[in-house]
Every structure is written in C-alpha cells, then in structure tokens.
Design a protein around this motif. Structure first.
Motif, short mmCIF file in Angstrom:
data_model
loop_
_atom_site.label_atom_id
_atom_site.label_comp_id
_atom_site.label_asym_id
_atom_site.label_seq_id
_atom_site.Cartn_x
_atom_site.Cartn_y
_atom_site.Cartn_z
N GLU A 495 42.57 -9.98 15.95
CA GLU A 495 43.09 -9.17 16.40
C GLU A 495 44.14 -8.08 15.12
O GLU A 495 44.65 -6.50 16.02
CB GLU A 495 44.47 -10.50 16.79
N VAL A 496 44.07 -8.07 14.32
CA VAL A 496 44.55 -7.33 13.31
C VAL A 496 43.67 -5.76 13.25
O VAL A 496 44.32 -5.16 12.73
CB VAL A 496 45.45 -7.61 11.46
N VAL A 497 43.03 -6.51 12.73
CA VAL A 497 41.80 -5.37 12.99
C VAL A 497 42.13 -4.67 13.95
O VAL A 497 41.37 -2.92 14.38
CB VAL A 497 39.74 -5.87 12.52
N ALA A 498 41.57 -5.16 15.80
CA ALA A 498 42.17 -3.95 16.20
C ALA A 498 43.55 -3.41 16.47
O ALA A 498 43.16 -2.35 16.50
CB ALA A 498 41.80 -5.27 17.83
N GLY A 499 44.05 -4.42 15.74
CA GLY A 499 45.76 -3.24 15.66
C GLY A 499 45.09 -2.05 14.98
O GLY A 499 45.98 -1.03 15.43
N ALA A 500 44.75 -2.23 14.17
CA ALA A 500 44.32 -1.59 13.17
C ALA A 500 43.57 0.03 13.67
O ALA A 500 43.21 0.92 13.34
CB ALA A 500 43.38 -1.77 11.36
N TYR A 501 42.55 -0.51 14.13
CA TYR A 501 41.05 0.15 14.93
C TYR A 501 42.47 1.23 16.37
O TYR A 501 42.29 2.28 16.17
CB TYR A 501 40.10 -0.09 15.30
N HIS A 502 43.03 0.49 17.58
CA HIS A 502 43.42 0.72 18.18
C HIS A 502 44.59 2.08 17.39
O HIS A 502 44.52 3.48 18.32
CB HIS A 502 44.88 -0.43 18.91
N SER A 503 45.49 1.53 15.95
CA SER A 503 46.24 2.75 15.31
C SER A 503 45.37 3.90 14.81
O SER A 503 45.87 5.31 14.69
CB SER A 503 46.80 2.11 14.59
N TRP A 504 44.37 3.52 14.37
CA TRP A 504 43.57 4.72 13.66
C TRP A 504 42.93 5.62 14.78
O TRP A 504 42.96 6.85 15.02
CB TRP A 504 41.72 4.35 13.03
N TYR A 505 42.24 4.90 15.77
CA TYR A 505 42.22 5.52 16.96
C TYR A 505 43.33 6.36 17.71
O TYR A 505 42.67 7.84 17.68
CB TYR A 505 41.80 4.93 17.98
N ALA A 506 44.01 6.16 17.65
CA ALA A 506 45.89 7.27 18.55
C ALA A 506 45.72 8.57 17.24
O ALA A 506 46.13 9.34 18.22
CB ALA A 506 46.84 6.96 18.87
N ALA A 507 45.04 7.87 15.76
CA ALA A 507 45.93 8.90 15.10
C ALA A 507 44.33 9.83 14.53
O ALA A 507 44.88 11.16 14.06
CB ALA A 507 46.09 8.46 14.01
N CYS A 508 43.28 10.15 14.95
CA CYS A 508 42.52 10.53 14.33
C CYS A 508 41.42 10.79 15.47
O CYS A 508 40.70 10.03 16.34
CB CYS A 508 41.71 9.93 13.11
N ARG A 509 40.91 12.03 14.98
CA ARG A 509 39.77 12.58 16.12
C ARG A 509 38.19 12.64 15.50
O ARG A 509 38.07 11.96 13.96
CB ARG A 509 39.48 13.67 16.55
N ILE A 510 37.22 11.97 16.29
CA ILE A 510 36.22 11.41 15.87
C ILE A 510 35.27 12.75 16.20
O ILE A 510 34.31 13.08 15.45
CB ILE A 510 35.09 10.68 17.03
N THR A 511 35.68 13.78 17.40
CA THR A 511 35.32 14.47 18.13
C THR A 511 35.66 16.01 17.37
O THR A 511 37.32 16.27 17.35
CB THR A 511 35.74 15.29 19.81
N PRO A 512 35.72 16.61 17.12
CA PRO A 512 36.02 18.25 16.95
C PRO A 512 37.43 19.27 18.11
O PRO A 512 37.00 19.01 19.44
CB PRO A 512 35.08 19.61 16.55
N VAL A 513 38.11 19.70 17.75
CA VAL A 513 38.78 19.85 18.11
C VAL A 513 38.71 21.44 19.31
O VAL A 513 37.74 22.20 18.77
CB VAL A 513 40.24 20.45 17.83
N PRO A 514 38.13 21.60 20.92
CA PRO A 514 37.77 22.84 21.22
C PRO A 514 38.33 24.31 20.47
O PRO A 514 39.71 24.01 20.21
CB PRO A 514 37.92 22.39 22.34
N ALA A 515 37.54 25.18 20.59
CA ALA A 515 38.11 26.54 20.46
C ALA A 515 39.22 26.87 21.16
O ALA A 515 39.50 26.33 22.28
CB ALA A 515 36.99 27.35 20.40
N GLU A 516 40.20 28.14 20.78
CA GLU A 516 40.84 28.93 21.96
C GLU A 516 40.78 29.36 23.25
O GLU A 516 40.73 29.02 24.24
CB GLU A 516 41.61 29.70 21.74
N ASP A 517 39.63 29.74 23.38
CA ASP A 517 38.33 30.14 24.58
C ASP A 517 38.08 29.10 25.04
O ASP A 517 37.68 28.93 26.04
CB ASP A 517 37.66 30.61 24.37
N GLY A 518 38.38 27.31 24.56
CA GLY A 518 37.76 26.41 25.82
C GLY A 518 35.77 25.95 24.94
O GLY A 518 35.60 24.33 25.37
#
Length: 556
Positions: A495-518
């Motif tokens: 449950e602690v690991v799950a909580g840490a994962y959920h917090s990380w998922y909300a704060a850090c992206r695995i995928t790159p941010v799209p460019a301004e032109d999409g």
C-alpha cells in the motif's frame, strides 16, 4: 544500490578501519556481516538510509559513539555511490546516496524480475506447515477462511526466503464424528430426519443423493451394512468438495494426511513406545498417560484409555512424531481461536519426544473473523461457507483483506468496502497501481519510449527518490514477514509502494511533452529511464501480490 549492498559496504569499511588501526583489533570478532544493517530514517531530510553501528560497537571498541562514527563517516563517505554521510544524535550515521546509485535500483529490479524480493534468510530450514485441517464432515466455512489465506501466504513467504516448505492438511477421518456423519447421510438417503446431534444442512442431502447415484443398491442394504459404504463414499465426496473450494481460493496443499493412516500403520503405538523410552509415560488407573506436566502443561494427558482405545491426544503425538520422522526440523501448527488449550500440550509432546519446543514446534493462533451483512448458508445450515464468500467478494479481495491484519487480531470484513472501486479499498488501491503502471508502459510504447537506455542519475524528482526508497525496502519486508510469520507486513508495504507510485505518476511524465504544433515530442533518456522505474514498480507490486495469493491485473 540496494540496502543489503549498502550494509555490505559499511561492513567492509568497518573491517578496513580495523586493518588500518583506526578501530581496535579486538573488535574484529564482533563485526559479523549480519549485525550491520541499514534502515530508512523517519524523515527523508535525514538522508536515504541510517545505521546505528557506531552505537552497537563503540563500547566494545572503548570509544565514544560519535568518535566511532567519525571514523566510519570518513571511510563510507569516500565510497562510490555515496553522496553524503552525517553523524546525528549520539552516533547515528545518516547516509545519502547519489542519484545514480539510488536510481540503479530500478534496473536491478527489472533485471531480477520475479526473483526480486526473494532471499536466502531461511535457506536450509525444513518446515512443515499444517493449517485449515477442517473435519471432513461438512463444507469449509468462515471459521476456516482466515488460516486458508494466511497459511498459504506464510508458506509462500517462507519459500521466498529460501526455506523448504511442505503445506500439509491433516484429515480427522477417525473417531465418532465420522459415524455421526455417516448416520446423517444415511438418514437423508432414506428420507429420515438426521439423528440427534447429527449434521444438518442441505449439503447432507446432496451427499446422500450422490452416494445413491454412485452406489445404486445402497438403499437395499440394512443400515448396518450400508453404514461403512455411506461413510466412505460421503467422506470422499466431502473431501473433494473441500479440495475444490481451496483450489478456487488458490490454496494448495502438498500433502493430505488422514488420521486413519496413523491408526492403521501402527504409528500411534510406536509413538507411545517412543515417548515411554524417553521416560515420560506413566501407567495409572489402567490407562497410559503422558506426563506433560513435566513440561509446563496444566495436567497430564491420557494417551490410551483404560479400555485400550487411544485418545485424540495419542493421535496428535503420533502425528508430531510422524512429521519429525519425515525429516521436518520445524513443525508449524496454525490453529483456530478455540485451540489455545492445545499450545502447552503440543509443546509438551515435542519436549517429551526430545525436541526443543522453542525451535522445533511453533503454534500460531488465529482470532475470529466476522462479515457484516453475510447471510448464513441454507445449504450448510447455520454457517457461512467459504465458497459463498469467494463468490460474493471475490478471491482477491477476500485474501488480501485477511492478509493485511495480524492473525492474533479479530477482524470484521466490510463487504461493501471490498466490493467498491475506490482508493478506500486497499486491494483495489494496490491492484490499480499495478494496472496503471501496465497502462503507462503501453502508452509509452505507443509514443516510441523503450528501455534502450538507462541513466539512474536522471531520477532526481523527490517522488522518484521516495518511490525508489520504498522499492528498495521490499526484500527486507519479505524477509521479516517470513521470519515473523506476518503476511500483513507485505500487504501494508504494498500500500505504501502503491501510494508512492501514484504520487510519482502524477508528478513525472514517462512520455515526452508534445511540441507546440502538436507534433510528438522528442524521446529522451529521461523518458526511457522513467520507463525502467515504472516497470520496476509494477514488478514489485506484482511480486508482493503473488506472495499473498492475489492477482495483479494489467487492466482495470
């Protein structure tokens, strides 16, 4: 860097300090690797890990703890992967790893896969675990549910810690209860009421119907002639129902030992003879007694009655010796809340047989459970059947909820909570974290993110440090849960690991941010490294759930 690797590093530097004359040579014999441990500090501001080795060994070294700590601080601080070492309080060492060393754990976990968390702390231990062992006179019910879940989880934990474990089910198929059972089925077979003190419930009629189907001529026999046929047939049918119910609950036994085998093989008389040879059997009033008061029991116990009939206690003694004769150094009994009186007498059997009750036998008592709103089974009479609970709540929810509390604490299951899809439901919370990680990996693949590169030094976000720290603790949690026979430690850590994962998922992206032109953003090593961390978190959650006998869904 894993905690055990850091412990080994500290141990090596202690020995090096002795060799260099910075610590007294007399200390060497005290500096065994098993005594050097690290743990997480209460506050992350105090570093990643802490150790109290200076407090442990300073007196033996004839030094002030902080002086001892200063010697070790200088050495440990120079080691690769260590960013900082601070002395706190009377001599604690707080250690901060550099990002690369801390992040390397993600790759270690992924490469270890299902093996991560497994350890050899109990290697060489041979353990027999007996649990459930319900009488074969009726279906498994709520009273058997707790040890079915906990017993199986403990067996999994012991195996994960290197022990050789045999899960065993003792079948009480001897004694008058089986005659009462046979008479109850026989009565239903002829359309009669069960005899007084017999077994009620529709399942008895179901057994009678199946017995007649398997033995079409049984109704033509006299009751005396039919009784052994009915007894054997109904017993086989009921045991199969028990095994099927356990299998649906994902509980599996290596051995089923019938009590009748002990009687028929002469094991009971052999046990009496063995205990007599040990000098702990007395003949009084025509009966044969085991002098269990020699070992702290409140009274001596009869092995063989004056009429020559062995008691249940004699079978218990024979069964214990039967386990020992099969090479099991450790015998673990998991008993229900109404079996407190068995503790001293079973330990007395071990002592009378020449074993050490402190190491050769262990008896765990499980407290009662109840279920809010559960209906009694019409089929089984005035009980709640295990198969009904599984069908109602689901195997995963029931097993997880039973595993997350110590066995010696009474619990009340909340069906509405366990059936809900919310973060308040612990099993949903943990399983959803795993499913979310699997979903994140699928999304990353669609964006072209793979694990072709890894740079642990890039994992610098506070949520990444926290997640890595919780993942690092998993092996030690497994080891302690196995040693203490406490699966709830694994559940709570998940449950602690799950909580840490959920917090990380909300704060850090695995995928790159799209460019301004999409257009798709550029995939960088940060994204690839975070995918490693994502996969590592999923692996730990999956490994932990498996130890509890709970599935890890990839989609929810």
């Amino acid at each position: 860097m894993k905690p055990e690797e850091l412990s080994a590093l500290i141990h090596a530097q202690l020995l090096a300090a002795v060799d260099a004359g910075e610590l007294p040579a007399a200390l060497r014999e005290e500096l065994t690797a098993d005594r050097v441990r690290v743990e997480r500090p209460r506050s992350r501001e105090h570093g990643d890990w802490a150790t109290n080795v200076a407090l442990q060994f300073a007196k033996k070294a004839g030094m002030d703890p902080r002086e001892f700590a200063a010697v070790l601080t200088a050495r440990v601080g120079e080691q690769e992967g260590v960013a900082q070492v601070d002395i706190a309080g009377p001599g604690f060492l707080n250690i901060t790893l550099d990002a690369a060393a801390a992040g390397e754990l993600a790759r270690t976990i992924v490469e270890a896969g299902e093996a991560y968390g497994r350890n050899d702390a109990l290697a060489g231990r041979t353990v027999n675990m007996e649990f459930v062992s319900a009488n074969p006179t009726g279906p498994l019910h709520i009273g058997h549910t707790r040890w079915a879940a906990l017993g199986d989880a403990i067996a999994r934990l012991l195996r994960a810690s290197g022990a050789q474990v045999t899960a065993e089910y003792y079948i009480n198929d001897a004694g008058n209860q089986m005659n009462v059972f046979a008479d109850s089925v026989l009565a239903r077979l002829h359309g009669r009421d069960v005899p007084e003190g017999g077994y009620p419930g529709a399942y008895v009629q179901e057994l009678a119907d199946q017995v007649e189907k398997d033995h079409p001529d049984v109704r033509e026999l006299t009751d005396e002639a039919a009784r052994p046929v009915v007894r054997e047939a109904a017993y086989r049918l009921q045991m199969q129902d028990i095994k099927d119910t356990l299998a649906a609950f994902d509980v599996h036994f290596d051995v089923f030992t019938p009590e009748t085998r002990l009687h028929e093989s002469g094991a009971i008389q052999q046990a009496v003879d063995t205990l007599r040879d040990q000098g702990h059997v007395a003949d009084r009033d025509g009966a044969v007694w085991l002098t269990t008061t020699d070992f702290g029991d409140d009274k001596d116990r009869v092995l063989v009655r004056a009429n020559g009939e062995p008691t249940y206690f004699a079978a218990d003694a024979a069964y214990y010796l039967h386990k020992r004769d099969r090479g099991f150094e450790e015998k673990v009994y998991l008993l229900g809340a109404d079996h407190h009186g068995y503790v001293n007498r079973l330990k007395a059997i071990a002592a009378a047989a020449g074993d050490d009750p402190a190491t050769n036998i262990e008896i765990l008592i499980g407290q009662l459970i109840s279920v809010n709103g559960a209906k009694l089974s019409k089929r089984a009479g005035n009980i709640i059947e295990l198969k009904d609970l599984v069908q109602w709540l689901g195997k995963d929810a029931l097993r997880y909820d039973l595993a997350r509390y110590p066995a010696d604490s009474p619990i009340t299951i909340d069906p509405e909570l366990l059936r809900s899809q919310s973060n308040d439901n612990p099993v949903y919370y943990v399983q959803y974290a795993h499913a979310r990680a699997c979903g994140a990996a699928r999304t990353a693949e669609a964006f072209g993110v793979d694990r072709s590169a890894f740079d642990g030094s890039l994992l610098t976000d506070p949520t990444e440090s926290e997640l890595l720290a919780q993942l690092a603790e998993f092996p030690s949690v497994v080891a302690s849960a196995a040693r203490l026979r406490e699966p709830h430690r694994v559940a709570r850590h998940l449950e602690v690991v799950a909580g840490a994962y959920h917090s990380w998922y909300a704060a850090c992206r695995i995928t790159p941010v799209p460019a301004e032109d999409g257009a798709p953003g550029a995939v960088e090593d940060l994204h690839r490294t975070r995918l490693w961390l994502n996969t590592a978190a999923a692996q730990v959650l999956r490994n932990g759930l498996d130890l509890l006998g709970v599935s890890a869904p990839e989609k929810m």
